[in-house]
Motif scaffolding. Structure first.
Motif, mmCIF file in Angstrom:
data_model
loop_
_atom_site.group_PDB
_atom_site.id
_atom_site.type_symbol
_atom_site.label_atom_id
_atom_site.label_comp_id
_atom_site.label_asym_id
_atom_site.label_seq_id
_atom_site.Cartn_x
_atom_site.Cartn_y
_atom_site.Cartn_z
ATOM 1 N N GLN A 3 0.562 -1.172 0.134
ATOM 2 C CA GLN A 3 0.036 0.010 0.203
ATOM 3 C C GLN A 3 0.845 1.443 -0.286
ATOM 4 O O GLN A 3 0.587 2.352 -0.797
ATOM 5 C CB GLN A 3 -1.060 0.134 1.078
ATOM 6 C CG GLN A 3 -2.388 1.733 1.843
ATOM 7 C CD GLN A 3 -2.578 1.139 0.216
ATOM 8 O OE1 GLN A 3 -3.568 0.643 -0.556
ATOM 9 N NE2 GLN A 3 -3.366 2.022 -0.192
ATOM 10 N N PHE A 4 2.245 1.290 0.915
ATOM 11 C CA PHE A 4 2.389 2.648 0.650
ATOM 12 C C PHE A 4 3.871 2.053 0.383
ATOM 13 O O PHE A 4 4.687 3.117 -0.918
ATOM 14 C CB PHE A 4 3.509 2.604 2.525
ATOM 15 C CG PHE A 4 2.555 3.053 3.248
ATOM 16 C CD1 PHE A 4 2.213 4.176 3.045
ATOM 17 C CD2 PHE A 4 1.730 1.780 4.534
ATOM 18 C CE1 PHE A 4 1.190 4.919 4.569
ATOM 19 C CE2 PHE A 4 1.534 2.150 6.003
ATOM 20 C CZ PHE A 4 1.562 3.927 5.010
ATOM 21 N N GLY A 5 3.916 1.108 -0.975
ATOM 22 C CA GLY A 5 5.633 1.063 -2.065
ATOM 23 C C GLY A 5 6.427 1.159 -1.511
ATOM 24 O O GLY A 5 7.403 1.772 -2.043
ATOM 25 N N VAL A 6 6.332 -0.053 -0.600
ATOM 26 C CA VAL A 6 8.084 0.182 -0.236
ATOM 27 C C VAL A 6 8.954 -1.067 -0.516
ATOM 28 O O VAL A 6 8.209 -2.251 -0.743
ATOM 29 C CB VAL A 6 7.825 -0.306 1.650
ATOM 30 C CG1 VAL A 6 8.889 -1.160 2.218
ATOM 31 C CG2 VAL A 6 7.456 0.475 2.875
ATOM 32 N N HIS A 7 9.998 -0.511 -0.829
ATOM 33 C CA HIS A 7 10.615 -1.555 -2.361
ATOM 34 C C HIS A 7 11.512 -1.720 -1.384
ATOM 35 O O HIS A 7 12.626 -1.496 -0.445
ATOM 36 C CB HIS A 7 11.585 -0.731 -2.871
ATOM 37 C CG HIS A 7 10.316 0.494 -3.923
ATOM 38 N ND1 HIS A 7 9.506 -0.332 -4.793
ATOM 39 C CD2 HIS A 7 10.176 1.583 -3.779
ATOM 40 C CE1 HIS A 7 9.147 0.654 -5.464
ATOM 41 N NE2 HIS A 7 9.547 1.656 -4.529
ATOM 42 N N ILE A 8 11.811 -3.460 -1.154
ATOM 43 C CA ILE A 8 13.390 -3.980 -0.633
ATOM 44 C C ILE A 8 14.299 -4.078 -0.917
ATOM 45 O O ILE A 8 14.272 -4.083 -1.963
ATOM 46 C CB ILE A 8 12.515 -5.369 -0.010
ATOM 47 C CG1 ILE A 8 12.068 -5.376 0.592
ATOM 48 C CG2 ILE A 8 14.189 -6.448 0.605
ATOM 49 C CD1 ILE A 8 11.424 -6.730 1.288
ATOM 50 N N GLY A 9 15.820 -3.375 -0.974
ATOM 51 C CA GLY A 9 16.391 -2.643 -1.696
ATOM 52 C C GLY A 9 18.112 -4.084 -1.713
ATOM 53 O O GLY A 9 17.345 -5.176 -1.249
ATOM 54 N N GLU A 10 18.766 -3.772 -0.554
ATOM 55 C CA GLU A 10 20.322 -4.929 -0.611
ATOM 56 C C GLU A 10 19.553 -5.442 0.892
ATOM 57 O O GLU A 10 19.091 -4.481 1.875
ATOM 58 C CB GLU A 10 21.586 -3.795 -0.209
ATOM 59 C CG GLU A 10 22.380 -4.157 0.027
ATOM 60 C CD GLU A 10 24.111 -4.114 0.275
ATOM 61 O OE1 GLU A 10 25.028 -4.225 -0.239
ATOM 62 O OE2 GLU A 10 23.963 -2.592 0.632
ATOM 63 N N ILE A 11 20.130 -6.988 1.480
ATOM 64 C CA ILE A 11 19.766 -7.505 2.002
ATOM 65 C C ILE A 11 21.739 -7.944 1.863
ATOM 66 O O ILE A 11 21.288 -9.012 1.898
ATOM 67 C CB ILE A 11 18.438 -8.787 2.224
ATOM 68 C CG1 ILE A 11 17.498 -8.043 1.722
ATOM 69 C CG2 ILE A 11 18.794 -9.203 3.568
ATOM 70 C CD1 ILE A 11 16.410 -9.200 1.664
ATOM 71 N N GLU A 17 17.634 -2.229 3.707
ATOM 72 C CA GLU A 17 17.729 -1.677 3.944
ATOM 73 C C GLU A 17 16.154 -1.503 2.643
ATOM 74 O O GLU A 17 16.113 -2.431 1.878
ATOM 75 C CB GLU A 17 18.557 -1.114 1.973
ATOM 76 C CG GLU A 17 18.832 0.147 1.670
ATOM 77 C CD GLU A 17 19.712 0.738 0.186
ATOM 78 O OE1 GLU A 17 20.691 0.474 0.916
ATOM 79 O OE2 GLU A 17 19.164 0.029 -0.821
ATOM 80 N N VAL A 18 15.534 -0.751 3.152
ATOM 81 C CA VAL A 18 14.115 -0.229 2.676
ATOM 82 C C VAL A 18 13.983 0.827 2.323
ATOM 83 O O VAL A 18 14.935 2.185 2.156
ATOM 84 C CB VAL A 18 13.148 -0.770 2.947
ATOM 85 C CG1 VAL A 18 13.140 -2.346 3.106
ATOM 86 C CG2 VAL A 18 12.633 -0.313 4.339
ATOM 87 N N SER A 19 13.197 1.208 1.355
ATOM 88 C CA SER A 19 12.665 2.705 0.365
ATOM 89 C C SER A 19 11.420 2.840 -0.139
ATOM 90 O O SER A 19 10.858 1.324 -0.242
ATOM 91 C CB SER A 19 13.553 3.134 -0.554
ATOM 92 O OG SER A 19 13.356 2.143 -1.744
ATOM 93 N N ILE A 20 10.879 4.070 -0.391
ATOM 94 C CA ILE A 20 10.257 4.686 -0.353
ATOM 95 C C ILE A 20 9.788 5.938 -1.031
ATOM 96 O O ILE A 20 10.686 6.850 -0.832
ATOM 97 C CB ILE A 20 8.431 4.525 0.341
ATOM 98 C CG1 ILE A 20 7.177 4.666 -0.297
ATOM 99 C CG2 ILE A 20 9.342 5.513 1.441
ATOM 100 C CD1 ILE A 20 6.362 5.284 0.664
ATOM 101 N N ASP A 21 9.144 5.925 -2.928
ATOM 102 C CA ASP A 21 9.422 7.192 -3.191
ATOM 103 C C ASP A 21 7.932 8.188 -2.598
ATOM 104 O O ASP A 21 6.671 7.026 -2.909
ATOM 105 C CB ASP A 21 8.730 6.944 -4.734
ATOM 106 C CG ASP A 21 10.940 5.603 -5.142
ATOM 107 O OD1 ASP A 21 11.069 6.474 -4.931
ATOM 108 O OD2 ASP A 21 10.142 5.039 -6.517
ATOM 109 N N ALA A 41 5.770 3.296 9.106
ATOM 110 C CA ALA A 41 5.967 2.609 8.717
ATOM 111 C C ALA A 41 6.992 1.991 7.453
ATOM 112 O O ALA A 41 7.599 1.452 7.742
ATOM 113 C CB ALA A 41 4.769 2.213 7.795
ATOM 114 N N LEU A 42 8.164 2.543 7.002
ATOM 115 C CA LEU A 42 9.070 2.426 6.115
ATOM 116 C C LEU A 42 9.767 2.062 7.524
ATOM 117 O O LEU A 42 10.552 0.618 7.635
ATOM 118 C CB LEU A 42 9.516 3.527 5.682
ATOM 119 C CG LEU A 42 10.411 3.647 4.615
ATOM 120 C CD1 LEU A 42 10.644 2.577 4.063
ATOM 121 C CD2 LEU A 42 11.089 4.826 4.055
#
Length: 125
Positions: A3-11, A17-21, A41-42
């Protein structure tokens, strides 16, 4: 997370690492600033990923976030975390949130309860 558009990056083992635009139409409050709940939430979303990186299924016991700088424009917020303590039943995770210009937006300190273990993920890799 969807819903928030969270992206999982490097693990990595013990960090994530997670991010959101940030979209003002979706994430800003009535004062034209990114809502603190979106940032929380992020930040909270990185915790489960960080725990899983060492094979732990975790639940939040304590969560503290210091808001350093407000987000007034579209940007990408990124949270990078690392485990400070990994015990049998608890885990302490620290994290920092930055924007796309590498400005520090917030700091996070959490204590997690280890609920279970992912048998297929080793504690060290």
């Amino acid at each position: 997370m969807t819903q928030f558009g969270v992206h999982i990056g490097e693990i990595k083992c013990g960090s994530a690492e997670v991010s959101i635009d940030v979209d003002p139409a979706k994430h800003f409050n009535h004062r034209d600033i990114c809502h603190g709940g979106v940032m929380l939430a992020l930040a909270d979303s990185v915790l489960g990923v960080t725990g899983a990186s060492v094979g732990a299924v975790v639940a939040t016991l304590n969560f503290s976030m210091n808001f350093i700088k407000g987000v007034h424009e579209p940007t990408t917020l990124t949270v990078r975390s690392h485990i400070k303590h990994s015990g049998h039943s608890t885990m302490v995770i620290e994290a920092e949130m930055t924007d796309s210009k590498k400005n520090l937006i917030g700091t996070i300190l959490t204590t997690m309860f280890v609920v279970d273990r992912f048998k297929e993920i080793p504690a060290k890799w």
